[in-house]
Design a protein around this motif. Structure first.
Motif, short mmCIF file in Angstrom:
data_model
loop_
_atom_site.label_atom_id
_atom_site.label_comp_id
_atom_site.label_asym_id
_atom_site.label_seq_id
_atom_site.Cartn_x
_atom_site.Cartn_y
_atom_site.Cartn_z
N LEU A 153 39.37 36.11 31.23
CA LEU A 153 40.20 37.11 30.55
C LEU A 153 39.42 37.84 29.46
N VAL A 154 38.63 37.08 28.70
CA VAL A 154 37.85 37.69 27.62
C VAL A 154 36.79 38.63 28.20
N TYR A 155 36.06 38.14 29.20
CA TYR A 155 35.02 38.98 29.81
C TYR A 155 35.62 40.23 30.45
N SER A 156 36.77 40.09 31.08
CA SER A 156 37.42 41.25 31.70
C SER A 156 37.78 42.29 30.66
N ARG A 157 38.33 41.83 29.55
CA ARG A 157 38.72 42.76 28.49
C ARG A 157 37.50 43.48 27.93
N ARG A 158 36.35 42.83 27.96
CA ARG A 158 35.14 43.45 27.45
C ARG A 158 34.42 44.29 28.50
N GLY A 159 34.97 44.31 29.73
CA GLY A 159 34.36 45.09 30.80
C GLY A 159 33.17 44.42 31.46
N LEU A 214 33.85 37.30 36.97
CA LEU A 214 33.92 36.71 38.32
C LEU A 214 33.13 35.41 38.39
N GLU A 215 32.03 35.35 37.69
CA GLU A 215 31.23 34.12 37.68
C GLU A 215 32.02 32.97 37.08
N ALA A 216 32.78 33.27 36.03
CA ALA A 216 33.57 32.22 35.37
C ALA A 216 34.67 31.70 36.28
N ILE A 217 35.22 32.57 37.11
CA ILE A 217 36.42 32.23 37.86
C ILE A 217 36.16 31.78 39.29
N LYS A 218 34.98 32.05 39.83
CA LYS A 218 34.79 31.92 41.29
C LYS A 218 34.95 30.50 41.80
N ILE A 250 44.73 33.47 40.88
CA ILE A 250 43.76 33.80 39.83
C ILE A 250 42.56 34.54 40.41
N LEU A 251 42.06 34.05 41.53
CA LEU A 251 40.92 34.72 42.16
C LEU A 251 41.31 36.10 42.67
N GLY A 252 42.50 36.22 43.25
CA GLY A 252 42.98 37.51 43.73
C GLY A 252 43.11 38.52 42.60
N GLU A 253 43.64 38.08 41.47
CA GLU A 253 43.74 38.95 40.30
C GLU A 253 42.36 39.42 39.86
N ALA A 254 41.40 38.47 39.80
CA ALA A 254 40.06 38.81 39.34
C ALA A 254 39.37 39.79 40.29
N LEU A 255 39.52 39.56 41.59
CA LEU A 255 38.88 40.45 42.57
C LEU A 255 39.50 41.84 42.53
N GLU A 264 38.89 41.57 49.57
CA GLU A 264 38.83 40.16 49.20
C GLU A 264 40.05 39.76 48.36
N ALA A 265 40.48 40.68 47.49
CA ALA A 265 41.66 40.40 46.67
C ALA A 265 42.89 40.20 47.55
N VAL A 266 43.08 41.08 48.54
CA VAL A 266 44.23 40.98 49.44
C VAL A 266 44.19 39.65 50.20
N ASP A 267 43.03 39.27 50.70
CA ASP A 267 42.90 38.01 51.44
C ASP A 267 43.31 36.82 50.57
N SER A 268 42.87 36.81 49.34
CA SER A 268 43.18 35.71 48.45
C SER A 268 44.67 35.68 48.09
N LEU A 269 45.23 36.83 47.76
CA LEU A 269 46.63 36.90 47.34
C LEU A 269 47.59 36.58 48.48
N ARG A 270 47.22 36.92 49.68
CA ARG A 270 48.09 36.63 50.83
C ARG A 270 48.15 35.15 51.15
N ARG A 271 47.23 34.38 50.60
CA ARG A 271 47.25 32.93 50.85
C ARG A 271 48.29 32.21 49.99
N VAL A 272 48.81 32.88 48.96
CA VAL A 272 49.84 32.26 48.13
C VAL A 272 51.14 32.22 48.93
N GLN A 273 51.74 31.05 49.02
CA GLN A 273 52.88 30.84 49.90
C GLN A 273 54.22 30.94 49.16
#
Length: 445
Positions: free
Chosen positions: A288-294, A300-304, A314-319, A327-336
């Motif tokens: 979250l901190v790295y994302s806010r700083r751009g 992505l390294e922190a979250i992967k 979390i990974l879908g949000e980050a992607l 890749e984001a769609v693939d990850s988010l679609r796995r949430v049931q």
């Protein structure tokens, strides 16, 4: 806090008691909707999908076990103050400052259940009826504040009015608090959160206050020492209730993104992550901190490699944030369905589909989320914009109106509803529903 917000909150506490006596449930709902419009138009409503949607989840669990006299509208307000309060008609407000101080989900659920109990027992309406002749002096204070030419004078005048309002119209009586604790703790326990969460939260605030100024929640919900003792006697054999998998990440977001006073700085979060990169909460905070700083590569390294039951969200949000849409769609679609993070993931999935240009998929995803629009108004906005772009103008205007209504901007809601009514036809069922919504928002005559 803006002067206007002070005035609105004071008016909430002061003007209404002069007008109400022996209210019916329908009248309470209309007054509550009017108050909501004023608050929403003056305060900042939280727009974080994790926080807003999970609070909605807690609300729905409580509603499933409590026979409330009206549907409850739960709104999260951006504020460093720790407070939660209810107004007549089924409206509950809770601040991000309070949310960030809850270490466990049962504490947050206990606070919300306590406000449910105030509503169920009609404490607010009864208090207004009792004090209907007590507030002329405060009206004068607020009028003077409105007429004052500079902000310092306004604040000085309002200080007296608001302090008086708190002493006469905001504090609950000892009997009200005792009843709300008894009923609220039973509500929370029936919903699966246990009955001791509110007491644990009160203990925490007591320790945090010490000899300092009491947190706002203890000012509006007094007698905390007595209440803790009574709750301990009500629940002698209490056991800790496990948090839902998503809850710890919601608290991290409340602390990192909302910059609550007294919480860790960005550098402290990064240092914690550097010392223990395997801790999923440290990794998420660093993301979250790295994302806010751009710094998306670092994010992505922190979250992967995060090890978490909500990893796909979390990974879908980050992607998605990084622009890696497929890749984001693939990850988010796995949430049931059934996962505690499912509807949060649907928001990010709908955003990802839109970013891909997949309008039909995006529209379907937003449609599934419409019932949550009052909790997270962006849903209404996105659905409205997408509907309009796809040629469904009446529906676009309708939901843009619903969006503005959720934000308390009645003039913009009215403008868009009128356009929708013209498109639907004045005698259509859709037009009649929109006219009813506007009438309710105006409050009783």
């Amino acid at each position: 806090m803006r002067i206007r917000q002070y005035i609105v909150i004071a008016l909430l506490l002061v003007v209404l008691p002069l007008k109400i006596y022996g209210l019916s449930i329908e009248e309470e709902k209309k007054y509550g909707a009017q108050i909501y419009s004023e608050i929403a138009n003056s305060a900042t409503i939280n727009n974080d999908p994790y926080i807003s949607m999970h609070l909605r989840f807690i609300k729905e669990r409580l509603e499933s076990v409590v026979a409330m006299p009206y549907h409850v509208v739960l709104t999260v307000i951006e504020s460093p103050n720790m407070d939660a309060f209810a107004t007549i008609g089924g409206f509950v407000y809770i601040t991000t400052g309070l949310i960030s101080q809850c270490d466990r989900e049962e504490e947050l659920a206990g606070v919300v259940a306590h406000e449910f109990a105030h509503l169920a027992r009609r404490h607010i309406a009864k208090r207004y009826e009792k004090e209907k002749y007590l507030n002329i002096g405060m009206l004068s204070s607020i009028a003077l504040a409105m007429l004052a030419g500079d902000a310092k004078t306004q604040e000085a005048v309002l200080a007296t009015g608001i302090a008086s309002a708190q002493s006469m119209a905001l504090k609950y009586s000892r009997e009200d608090e005792d009843e709300a604790d008894r009923f609220g703790s039973k509500f929370a326990d029936s919903a699966g959160y246990g009955g001791f969460g509110i007491a644990e939260f009160l203990k925490k605030l007591r320790l945090a206050g010490g000899d300092k100024v009491l947190p706002q929640y203890l000012l509006t919900h007094p007698y905390h020492e007595e209440r803790i003792i009574r709750l301990e006697s009500l629940w002698p054999n209490r056991k800790p209730i496990p948090d839902s998998p998503i809850f710890p990440y919601i608290i991290v977001r409340a602390k990192v993104l909302n910059k609550i006073r007294g919480t860790q700085s960005d550098d402290i979060w990064i240092n914690r992550y550097t010392k223990d990169k395997k801790d999923p909460l440290n990794a998420y905070a660093a993301y979250l901190v790295y994302s806010r700083r751009g710094r998306m590569d670092d994010a992505l390294e922190a979250i992967k490699n995060i090890d978490s039951p909500v990893k796909d969200l979390i990974l879908g949000e980050a992607l998605l944030t990084a622009g890696k849409l497929s890749e984001a769609v693939d990850s988010l679609r796995r949430v049931q369905p059934g996962d505690s993070s499912y509807y949060i993931s649907r928001i990010y999935l709908a955003r990802a589909y839109e970013a891909q240009g997949e309008r039909n998929l995006a529209l379907d995803a937003w449609t599934d989320l419409l019932r949550y629009g009052n909790s997270f108004p962006e849903i209404f906005y996105r659905f409205a914009m997408l509907s309009g772009r796809m040629g469904m103008e009446a529906r676009g205007f309708e939901y843009l109106g619903r969006y503005y209504l959720a934000l308390g901007r009645l003039h913009l809601a009215k403008s868009n509803f009128e356009k929708a009514i013209a498109k639907y036809g004045i005698n259509s069922k859709e037009a009649k529903e929109l006219m009813r919504l506007l009438e309710d928002a105006k409050g009783p005559k």
